[in-house]
Design an enzyme around this catalytic site. Structure first.
Site, mmCIF file in Angstrom:
data_model
loop_
_atom_site.group_PDB
_atom_site.id
_atom_site.type_symbol
_atom_site.label_atom_id
_atom_site.label_comp_id
_atom_site.label_asym_id
_atom_site.label_seq_id
_atom_site.Cartn_x
_atom_site.Cartn_y
_atom_site.Cartn_z
ATOM 1 C CB VAL A 47 38.567 32.276 26.415
ATOM 2 C CG1 VAL A 47 37.239 31.962 26.172
ATOM 3 C CG2 VAL A 47 39.298 31.701 27.791
ATOM 4 C CE1 TYR B 42 38.139 31.589 40.614
ATOM 5 C CE2 TYR B 42 37.677 32.101 42.887
ATOM 6 C CZ TYR B 42 37.243 31.928 41.773
ATOM 7 O OH TYR B 42 35.753 31.771 41.253
ATOM 8 N N PRO C 1 29.208 34.947 42.594
ATOM 9 C CG PRO C 1 29.461 33.158 41.264
ATOM 10 C CD PRO C 1 29.677 34.609 41.375
#
Length: 241
Positions: free
Chosen positions: A55, A146, A176
């Site tokens: 990706v 992150y 989430p």
């Protein structure tokens, strides 16, 4: 109504696999893209296009999308789910760690949407869903790169919503909590990290991939065209927006 086609990145396992299976179960035609083959996902979906690609590589993304169009003729929905989240003390984080996390979590969604946009515009209708994280709001100190990458993804979602609105394409994010997947268990241990997250939640159990399916189906639904630029926090009450 025309059958919609969806591309899910990170579809080989975990959350991406559950998303792909759930979308197929609702009648969507599904293409899954991952760095590795996806035999388990393909085995759960009758008509599935397996795309093995990086990706973060523009040429590989373009070739993968060509296969989707060759097979299904169109593309309506992109779910940017692929991501990495190594936990490490900040002082041990190297520039290489930082760049890898930023490339996979933030640059890759940009590259995928950029490559998919001509197909979404040609379809005359579209949905882009970016999988962010509630960690943006809880800010665990061992996941600085992150958290920064997912905060950037939320900003990308908001700005892109305005950019793509003229084409009847909505852009939203889902944030989430820590989801129980094989990758998460390898990263944080079988229960240690999950226990810490549960302690911050109102819902006293670990989040499962199935807990996010209904939110995804809502966001991509035909009737959700007035929802765009939003981040839906699905984290068991670990934070309230």
């Amino acid at each position: 109504m025309e059958t919609r086609t969806v591309l899910v990145t990170g579809a080989a396992q975990g959350l991406g696999q559950e998303f792909a299976v759930a979308l197929a179960g609702r009648g969507y035609r599904v293409a899954g893209l991952d760095l590795v083959p996806q035999p388990e996902t393909a085995g759960r979906i009758l008509d599935y296009v397996e795309l093995v690609a990086d990706v973060t590589d523009e040429a590989q993304i373009a070739a993968a999308l060509d296969r989707v169009i060759d097979r299904f003729g169109t593309l309506h929905i992109v779910v940017n789910n692929a991501g990495v989240y190594p936990a490490k003390p900040f002082e041990e984080t190297t520039p290489e760690d930082w760049r890898r996390i930023m490339r996979v979590n933030l640059e890759a969604p940009f590259l995928v949407v950029r490559a998919a946009l001509p197909h979404l515009r040609a379809a005359g209708w579209g949905r882009v869903v970016n999988i962010a994280s509630a960690a943006v709001f809880t800010a665990p100190p061992t996941m600085v790169p992150y958290v920064a990458s997912k905060a950037g993804l939320i900003g990308f979602t908001r700005a892109l919503a305005g950019a793509l609105a003229p084409y009847d394409i909505t852009v939203n994010a889902i944030a989430p909590s820590m989801v129980r997947t094989a990758t998460a268990e390898r990263t944080v241990g079988a229960d240690g990290g999950f226990a810490q997250v549960r302690a911050r939640q109102a819902v006293g159990r670990t989040q499962e991939p199935s807990d996010l399916v209904s939110t995804l189906l809502y966001v991509v639904d035909e009737g959700s065209g007035f929802l765009t630029g939003q981040t839906l926090n699905v984290s068991g009450g670990s934070v309230y927006l």
